[in-house]
Design a protein around this motif. Sequence first.
Motif, short mmCIF file in Angstrom:
data_model
loop_
_atom_site.label_atom_id
_atom_site.label_comp_id
_atom_site.label_asym_id
_atom_site.label_seq_id
_atom_site.Cartn_x
_atom_site.Cartn_y
_atom_site.Cartn_z
N PHE A 259 -5.85 -36.52 12.42
CA PHE A 259 -4.91 -35.44 12.90
C PHE A 259 -5.45 -34.02 13.20
O PHE A 259 -6.75 -34.21 13.33
CB PHE A 259 -3.44 -35.24 12.16
CG PHE A 259 -2.73 -36.52 12.33
CD1 PHE A 259 -2.03 -37.23 13.31
CD2 PHE A 259 -2.33 -36.94 10.94
CE1 PHE A 259 -1.31 -38.28 13.12
CE2 PHE A 259 -1.80 -38.28 10.70
CZ PHE A 259 -1.22 -38.71 11.90
N SER A 260 -4.70 -33.20 13.29
CA SER A 260 -5.50 -31.64 13.61
C SER A 260 -5.39 -30.93 12.07
O SER A 260 -4.28 -30.27 11.94
CB SER A 260 -4.57 -30.98 14.58
OG SER A 260 -4.52 -31.78 15.95
N ASN A 261 -6.52 -30.71 11.81
CA ASN A 261 -6.50 -30.18 10.38
C ASN A 261 -6.44 -28.79 10.12
O ASN A 261 -6.30 -28.16 9.16
CB ASN A 261 -7.98 -30.59 9.55
CG ASN A 261 -7.88 -32.17 9.30
OD1 ASN A 261 -7.00 -32.51 8.33
ND2 ASN A 261 -8.31 -33.02 9.91
N ALA B 47 -2.75 -40.79 24.83
CA ALA B 47 -2.56 -42.12 25.24
C ALA B 47 -3.30 -43.00 24.37
O ALA B 47 -2.74 -44.11 24.15
CB ALA B 47 -2.72 -42.32 26.52
N PHE B 48 -4.50 -42.86 23.82
CA PHE B 48 -5.35 -43.79 23.18
C PHE B 48 -5.12 -43.47 21.50
O PHE B 48 -5.67 -44.18 20.84
CB PHE B 48 -6.87 -43.43 23.68
CG PHE B 48 -7.14 -42.04 23.55
CD1 PHE B 48 -7.35 -41.47 22.32
CD2 PHE B 48 -7.18 -41.18 24.91
CE1 PHE B 48 -7.62 -40.07 22.27
CE2 PHE B 48 -7.59 -40.06 24.77
CZ PHE B 48 -7.89 -39.20 23.66
N CYS B 49 -4.48 -42.66 20.92
CA CYS B 49 -4.34 -42.39 19.75
C CYS B 49 -3.33 -43.42 18.77
O CYS B 49 -2.26 -43.30 19.27
CB CYS B 49 -4.08 -40.64 19.51
SG CYS B 49 -4.01 -40.38 17.71
N SER B 50 -3.88 -43.86 17.84
CA SER B 50 -3.22 -44.65 17.07
C SER B 50 -2.11 -43.85 16.06
O SER B 50 -2.55 -42.72 16.04
CB SER B 50 -3.82 -45.58 16.25
OG SER B 50 -4.69 -44.56 15.56
S1 SF4 Z 1 -4.49 -36.57 16.48
FE1 SF4 Z 1 -3.33 -35.33 18.18
S2 SF4 Z 1 -4.91 -34.50 19.46
FE2 SF4 Z 1 -6.03 -35.86 18.03
S3 SF4 Z 1 -6.04 -37.64 19.55
FE3 SF4 Z 1 -4.49 -37.99 18.13
S4 SF4 Z 1 -2.44 -37.19 19.27
FE4 SF4 Z 1 -4.57 -36.53 20.38
#
Ligand code: SF4
Length: 291
Positions: free
Chosen positions: A88-90, A42-45
């Motif tokens: 993101f998720s590396n 919800a908080f992620c740009s």
């Molecule tokens: S990159 Fe993915 S896991 Fe990380 S805060 Fe953003 S939406 Fe969430």
Amino acid sequence: MRFNDANSYFKKTFGHKMYKAAISLPVTCPNRDGTCGVGGCAFCSEGGSGEFATASSIPVKDQIDQAIGKLSSKVPADTGYIAYFQSFSNTYCEPSVLKAALDEAACHSKVEALSVATRPDCLPDGIINVLRDTACRIPLFVELGLQTSSDETAEWFGRGYKTEVYIDAVRKLRAVGVNVITHIIFGLKGEDKEQMIDSVRTAVAAGSDGVKFTCLYILRGTRAEEEWRSGNIDVLEMNEYFDIVEEAIALLPPDVVVHRITGAGPKKLLLAPMWTADKRKVINYINGRFG
Ligand code: SF4
């Protein structure tokens, strides 16, 4: 109140100051591509928490050169660098892709350590093997976004995994020689101080080597913005936030490193709390209270 801060830890470990050179890989996140969700947390740009990183289409070595180039006039000559895979998720990629990127960063003459931000549910065996091999040749940090120990809160913001997955991830990473840093957000919707402190206790009990604290930011274009505008979320005032930080620090074992006591959201997207944008005021406050 004093604490085991990252600068002191790096100086003791590497013999000098360390700065982070932020890197983007062309990866996404299972919380955005439909595997766990589509809208992200919800908080992620849109930038996936990597607004300060460079463009992902550029080779890793060039990204490091660019990042170091920007920093070099502002830092001491004997500074060391951590190649920081931030956005993101590396580890949400093929092991071979991660291996190539980590190898390229590890070979850079000015890089003395690597740091990889990811999700605890993006660590299959093939990735763990790459991290193990990398940790054998260069100090390796993996940063896990826990944010809260409450599965209920996590459901609100759409984290997409249970806290037990995080606990297992810390165990697996530490078993292969990785230094684990846990991200925790204070001020998530519906959480009281007791719950926020429980998140810190959970990270310590799991064996996390370090922590990064931040408050909940409201960024433009996020789902949190809608809830904040409709009055469903409050943000923490500076005093309130640092009261929680102080309590959190008090329960950390002395060897757990505080890598970040507070963050700063990207200015062009930040809607609240605006005190976080006043860097000088925040630094003065931190020095007065924790220096
Ligand atoms: S990159 Fe993915 S896991 Fe990380 S805060 Fe953003 S939406 Fe969430």
